[in-house]
Write a protein that holds these residues in place. Structure first.
Motif, mmCIF file in Angstrom:
data_model
loop_
_atom_site.group_PDB
_atom_site.id
_atom_site.type_symbol
_atom_site.label_atom_id
_atom_site.label_comp_id
_atom_site.label_asym_id
_atom_site.label_seq_id
_atom_site.Cartn_x
_atom_site.Cartn_y
_atom_site.Cartn_z
ATOM 1 N N ASP A 127 -8.123 2.876 -2.763
ATOM 2 C CA ASP A 127 -8.153 1.424 -2.832
ATOM 3 C C ASP A 127 -9.473 0.872 -2.300
ATOM 4 O O ASP A 127 -9.945 -0.179 -2.744
ATOM 5 C CB ASP A 127 -6.990 0.846 -2.025
ATOM 6 C CG ASP A 127 -6.595 -0.548 -2.481
ATOM 7 O OD1 ASP A 127 -6.032 -0.657 -3.576
ATOM 8 O OD2 ASP A 127 -6.871 -1.510 -1.750
ATOM 9 N N TYR A 178 0.818 -1.212 0.000
ATOM 10 C CA TYR A 178 0.000 0.000 0.000
ATOM 11 C C TYR A 178 0.857 1.269 0.000
ATOM 12 O O TYR A 178 0.618 2.188 -0.775
ATOM 13 C CB TYR A 178 -0.918 0.033 1.227
ATOM 14 C CG TYR A 178 -2.042 -0.965 1.196
ATOM 15 C CD1 TYR A 178 -3.267 -0.646 0.608
ATOM 16 C CD2 TYR A 178 -1.892 -2.227 1.748
ATOM 17 C CE1 TYR A 178 -4.308 -1.562 0.575
ATOM 18 C CE2 TYR A 178 -2.921 -3.156 1.722
ATOM 19 C CZ TYR A 178 -4.129 -2.813 1.137
ATOM 20 O OH TYR A 178 -5.154 -3.730 1.097
ATOM 21 N N ASN A 228 -3.904 3.900 -1.558
ATOM 22 C CA ASN A 228 -2.819 3.030 -2.010
ATOM 23 C C ASN A 228 -1.817 3.891 -2.775
ATOM 24 O O ASN A 228 -2.084 4.344 -3.886
ATOM 25 C CB ASN A 228 -3.344 1.907 -2.904
ATOM 26 C CG ASN A 228 -2.284 0.841 -3.161
ATOM 27 O OD1 ASN A 228 -1.157 1.144 -3.516
ATOM 28 N ND2 ASN A 228 -2.668 -0.417 -2.979
#
Length: 274
Positions: free
Chosen positions: A102, A80, A117
Motif C-alpha cells: 500500500d 488494511y 494491505n
C-alpha cells in the motif's frame, strides 16, 4: 521452523506457498517494491508479532514481519487488515497472509519499511478466481484454522468451511493449519462456500450408490445445512439431500436419521426423513 524472511508471489489463495520462495536483497528492494505496488502484486508473507510504530507523525499498532532486507508492517484497522473490529487481528500471526504493498518508506536505506494491505489482496484474489468458486467448481485452498467439526479455509480469496469428514475418505486422517490443496466447491451458503478435498480423491465407496434404489430406507448422517435443506451422507461420498415434512426434532450436523429415498439427480440422492 518456517522462514519468515521469504515470500511467495501467486494468486491461488491466501497463504498458498506455491512457486519459488523469494528473499529480496537490499539492492533489489527499491525496484521490487515499486513494481509490486504498481501492479498490485499479491504476495504471501509470514508475520511474527505486533508493535506500536510512529508513521507519518502518528503512533499506531501494527502487525510486523520482514522479508530479509525490509521491515513489513500491516495496520490493524479493518481497511488494511481485513479483520473486523470485533475480531482479534493477532490471529493473522497463525498463518501466512496475502497482501499488496500500500505504501513504502525507502528513504532510510538501513531501515526500509513496506506498508501492507491485506484487504485489497483478498479482494484481488476473489476477483481473479471468482469463476472457480462456484458450485461444482475447483479451486486452491489453504487451512487457516481448526474449528469444532471442521476447518476454516481460504479458497481463492474466499473464506470457506470444510467439514472434517470432507478432508479424506479415511476419517483417521486430519489436516493442519497452513496445508494447501485443491478442493471442490460442494455448495455456497449464506456464510460462504463449503468445500471438499476428498471429492478430488478416488472414492472407495462409489459402488454403494449403485445399490440404492428409489423407495429404499437408509440411515444417513447430517453433514451441513444448505438453503433450508439438510445435506447428509449414506456412506462417505454418497450424498442425499433431505427435506423434513414431518420433523419432530431439530436436526444438527452430525445427527443420524432414517431417510426414504425418493430419487436421484445428476449429483446426489434426495429423500425425506421418516
Amino acid at each position: 521452523m518456517e522462514n519468515s524472511q521469504v515470500v511467495y508471489v501467486n494468486t491461488f489463495a491466501e497463504g498458498a506457498l506455491i512457486g519459488n520462495p523469494e528473499e529480496i536483497t537490499d539492492t533489489q528492494l527499491p525496484a521490487v517494491a515499486r513494481t509490486w505496488k504498481k501492479n498490485a502484486a499479491v504476495v504471501h508473507y509470514r508475520l511474527f508479532g505486533t508493535e506500536s510504530v510512529s508513521l507519518h507523525g502518528k503512533r499506531k499498532k501494527f502487525l510486523i514481519g520482514d522479508i530479509g532486507s525490509a521491515k513489513i508492517i500491516l495496520p490493524v484497522e479493518e481497511e488494511y487488515s481485513g479483520v473486523a473490529a470485533a475480531d482479534n487481528p493477532e490471529r493473522l500471526l497463525n498463518y501466512w497472509i496475502s497482501a499488496v504493498i500500500d505504501d513504502f518508506d525507502l528513504e532510510d536505506a538501513a531501515n526500509p519499511v513496506l506498508v501492507l494491505n491485506r484487504k485489497k489482496a483478498l479482494e484481488r484474489l476473489r476477483e481473479i478466481n471468482a469463476r472457480r468458486v462456484v458450485e461444482g467448481g475447483q479451486a486452491y485452498g489453504v487451512i487457516q484454522a481448526e474449528i469444532r467439526g471442521g476447518y476454516i479455509m481460504n479458497v481463492a480469496g474466499f473464506q470457506a468451511l470444510m467439514p472434517r469428514s470432507f478432508y479424506d475418505w479415511d476419517t483417521s486422517l486430519v489436516g493442519y493449519i497452513g496445508e494447501g490443496f485443491n478442493v471442490q466447491v460442494v455448495s455456497i451458503g449464506n456464510n460462504g462456500p463449503i468445500v471438499s478435498r476428498r471429492e478430488l480423491l478416488p472414492n472407495p465407496f462409489h459402488a454403494v450408490g449403485d445399490r440404492i434404489q428409489r423407495g429404499a430406507r437408509v440411515r444417513a448422517r447430517i453433514t451441513h445445512i444448505y438453503h433450508g435443506l439438510f445435506k447428509a451422507e449414506i456412506r462417505p461420498g454418497v450424498r442425499i439431500s433431505i427435506s423434513t415434512p414431518r420433523m419432530y426434532r431439530i436436526l444438527q450436523v452430525g445427527d443420524e436419521v432414517m431417510v426414504e429415498v425418493k430419487g436421484k439427480n445428476r449429483r446426489e440422492f434426495y429423500g425425506v426423513v421418516i
